[in-house]
Motif scaffolding. Sequence first.
Motif, PDB file in Angstrom:
ATOM      1  N   LYS A 121       0.472  -0.985  -0.388  1.00 53.67           N
ATOM      2  CA  LYS A 121       0.074  -0.384   0.429  1.00 53.67           C
ATOM      3  C   LYS A 121       0.841   1.363  -0.063  1.00 53.67           C
ATOM      4  O   LYS A 121       0.107   2.142  -0.604  1.00 53.67           O
ATOM      5  N   HIS A 122       2.079   1.063   0.434  1.00 55.91           N
ATOM      6  CA  HIS A 122       2.367   2.472   0.163  1.00 55.91           C
ATOM      7  C   HIS A 122       3.582   2.574  -0.062  1.00 55.91           C
ATOM      8  O   HIS A 122       4.544   3.828  -0.478  1.00 55.91           O
ATOM      9  N   ILE A 123       4.311   2.008  -0.451  1.00 53.70           N
ATOM     10  CA  ILE A 123       5.779   1.682  -0.730  1.00 53.70           C
ATOM     11  C   ILE A 123       5.824   0.933  -2.270  1.00 53.70           C
ATOM     12  O   ILE A 123       6.507   1.286  -3.501  1.00 53.70           O
ATOM     13  N   PHE A 124       4.723  -0.349  -2.543  1.00 50.72           N
ATOM     14  CA  PHE A 124       5.187  -1.241  -4.104  1.00 50.72           C
ATOM     15  C   PHE A 124       4.199  -1.237  -4.995  1.00 50.72           C
ATOM     16  O   PHE A 124       3.371  -0.698  -4.529  1.00 50.72           O
ATOM     17  N   LYS A 125       5.004  -1.510  -5.899  1.00 47.83           N
ATOM     18  CA  LYS A 125       3.546  -1.326  -7.358  1.00 47.83           C
ATOM     19  C   LYS A 125       3.359  -3.343  -7.746  1.00 47.83           C
ATOM     20  O   LYS A 125       4.785  -3.804  -7.253  1.00 47.83           O
ATOM     21  N   PRO A 126       2.893  -3.312  -8.649  1.00 48.74           N
ATOM     22  CA  PRO A 126       3.095  -5.073  -8.731  1.00 48.74           C
ATOM     23  C   PRO A 126       4.100  -4.503 -10.257  1.00 48.74           C
ATOM     24  O   PRO A 126       4.730  -4.086 -10.720  1.00 48.74           O
ATOM     25  N   SER A 127       4.968  -5.616  -9.843  1.00 49.01           N
ATOM     26  CA  SER A 127       5.696  -6.044 -10.804  1.00 49.01           C
ATOM     27  C   SER A 127       5.762  -6.330 -12.116  1.00 49.01           C
ATOM     28  O   SER A 127       5.251  -6.998 -12.288  1.00 49.01           O
ATOM     29  N   VAL A 128       6.097  -5.516 -13.527  1.00 48.18           N
ATOM     30  CA  VAL A 128       6.643  -6.064 -14.837  1.00 48.18           C
ATOM     31  C   VAL A 128       6.974  -6.522 -15.227  1.00 48.18           C
ATOM     32  O   VAL A 128       7.588  -6.588 -16.416  1.00 48.18           O
ATOM     33  N   LEU A 129       8.009  -6.755 -14.434  1.00 43.69           N
ATOM     34  CA  LEU A 129       8.868  -7.733 -15.120  1.00 43.69           C
ATOM     35  C   LEU A 129       8.018  -9.330 -15.578  1.00 43.69           C
ATOM     36  O   LEU A 129       7.395  -9.894 -15.062  1.00 43.69           O
ATOM     37  N   PRO A 130       9.012 -10.009 -16.712  1.00 44.68           N
ATOM     38  CA  PRO A 130       7.563 -10.659 -17.643  1.00 44.68           C
ATOM     39  C   PRO A 130       7.809 -11.878 -16.402  1.00 44.68           C
ATOM     40  O   PRO A 130       8.952 -12.730 -15.830  1.00 44.68           O
ATOM     41  N   ALA A 131       6.565 -12.694 -16.781  1.00 38.57           N
ATOM     42  CA  ALA A 131       6.501 -13.799 -15.230  1.00 38.57           C
ATOM     43  C   ALA A 131       7.377 -15.276 -16.044  1.00 38.57           C
ATOM     44  O   ALA A 131       7.682 -15.452 -14.943  1.00 38.57           O
ATOM     45  N   ALA A 132       8.139 -14.469 -17.362  1.00 37.01           N
ATOM     46  CA  ALA A 132       8.614 -16.123 -17.466  1.00 37.01           C
ATOM     47  C   ALA A 132      10.316 -15.536 -17.024  1.00 37.01           C
ATOM     48  O   ALA A 132      10.922 -15.919 -16.477  1.00 37.01           O
ATOM     49  N   ARG A 133      11.008 -14.597 -16.511  1.00 37.23           N
ATOM     50  CA  ARG A 133      11.669 -13.869 -15.994  1.00 37.23           C
ATOM     51  C   ARG A 133      11.475 -14.357 -14.721  1.00 37.23           C
ATOM     52  O   ARG A 133      12.661 -14.342 -14.080  1.00 37.23           O
ATOM     53  N   GLN A 134      10.681 -14.175 -14.102  1.00 40.98           N
ATOM     54  CA  GLN A 134      10.673 -14.082 -12.747  1.00 40.98           C
ATOM     55  C   GLN A 134      10.987 -15.569 -12.373  1.00 40.98           C
ATOM     56  O   GLN A 134      11.114 -15.694 -11.346  1.00 40.98           O
ATOM     57  N   GLU A 135       9.984 -16.318 -13.210  1.00 35.97           N
ATOM     58  CA  GLU A 135      10.115 -17.564 -13.387  1.00 35.97           C
ATOM     59  C   GLU A 135      11.536 -18.664 -13.006  1.00 35.97           C
ATOM     60  O   GLU A 135      11.904 -19.187 -12.456  1.00 35.97           O
ATOM     61  N   GLU A 136      12.045 -18.088 -14.142  1.00 35.15           N
ATOM     62  CA  GLU A 136      14.119 -18.046 -14.294  1.00 35.15           C
ATOM     63  C   GLU A 136      14.658 -17.793 -13.421  1.00 35.15           C
ATOM     64  O   GLU A 136      15.537 -18.827 -13.168  1.00 35.15           O
ATOM     65  N   LEU A 137      14.275 -17.195 -12.812  1.00 37.62           N
ATOM     66  CA  LEU A 137      15.458 -16.274 -11.111  1.00 37.62           C
ATOM     67  C   LEU A 137      14.133 -17.385 -10.155  1.00 37.62           C
ATOM     68  O   LEU A 137      15.421 -17.467  -9.293  1.00 37.62           O
ATOM     69  N   SER A 138      13.305 -17.569 -10.024  1.00 38.34           N
ATOM     70  CA  SER A 138      12.786 -17.997  -9.182  1.00 38.34           C
ATOM     71  C   SER A 138      13.228 -19.778  -9.054  1.00 38.34           C
ATOM     72  O   SER A 138      13.418 -20.153  -7.944  1.00 38.34           O
ATOM     73  N   ALA A 139      13.669 -20.359 -10.409  1.00 40.35           N
ATOM     74  CA  ALA A 139      13.939 -21.694 -10.030  1.00 40.35           C
ATOM     75  C   ALA A 139      15.781 -21.617 -10.103  1.00 40.35           C
ATOM     76  O   ALA A 139      15.341 -22.752  -9.736  1.00 40.35           O
TER      77      ALA A 139
END
Length: 345
Positions: free
Chosen positions: A151-169
Amino acid sequence: MNTVAAIYFDGKTSRLYRVEFSVIGDTAYVREITNDLHEGMTRSCPLTELRVSERTRHAPRKVTFSDGAYLEITDHATFNAMLGNTGYQDSTVVQLQQSWTGTLLALAGTVIVLTLGYMYGLPAASRVVAFATPVSVERKLGDGMLDFLDKHIFKPSVLPAARQEELSARFQRLRPPRGDSPTYHLVFRKSTIGPNAFALPSGDIIITDEIIALMKDDEAIMGVLAHELGHLHERHLTRRIIQSSAVGATATLLFGDVSAVVANIPTLMLDLKYSRDAETEADDYAMKMLDANGIAREHLAVAFEKLDALAPGISPYLSSHPAGSDRVMRIRGYDRGRGSDKTEP
């Protein structure tokens, strides 16, 4: 004979008696002062059965009998002389309270005890409490923090979902340096205050789009995430919350204002600064994790250098995770002042 005027209450009624209080030998006597020929109230008792209140500058001294009756005496000079003649002495605590030297020594001692307790005792106690706290309880402690930050600092990420999955994996494939890795959930967010990453007691490790863009190196990103996993493994934020709560509770006892503790909870969520020892522990964990997975520590050192190179105020990660040349040198295996001697975490 020692005599002083006093007011007497029998402890059973509200009636006030104007009396003379006197001491003969080891016995105390109370005699009512009357204006007629009738004999007023009298009583006596051994001195050992009386309890004398502490000295004060203006308030009446109080002498209490074993049955609850008591005297109030306002003539301090005469009463003090009477006490002296009977051999009565104030306790050591009262004597210190009446002495500027004793008061200053007590104040200095209190400051020293509080300072040492805050610097050493409280961190040690918070560590014991944090590690004794079940993980399920710790996770509940972090409930609502991410919502607050969203609510105060963050907004939804604009990083592509595939990139998020790559880093998470990729991070999930890394072996922890010792034992089992704490349960975590990698969360991607876009930040309104620049590059950042940190772990919450809920198990969420938050990393922002901005810090990913700044690194331009997946191995460096793994180093940053390993550092945050180290904070989670060592329960640093939980320990900070315990410490802050203890300080707040102490302040409440001293000043009686619990609202200050409640009001500071949101601030604590935003102020994620750790002590130097906590940062060292997280750095050690990250270095060992990189070592265990064949990743050069240099990636972590470069990550901190990139953050350090940002203009002041641009990187909140530096304010919450103090970097600097000493820290980078330590990661690289050099200890300032000892040339190129290798040091192990």
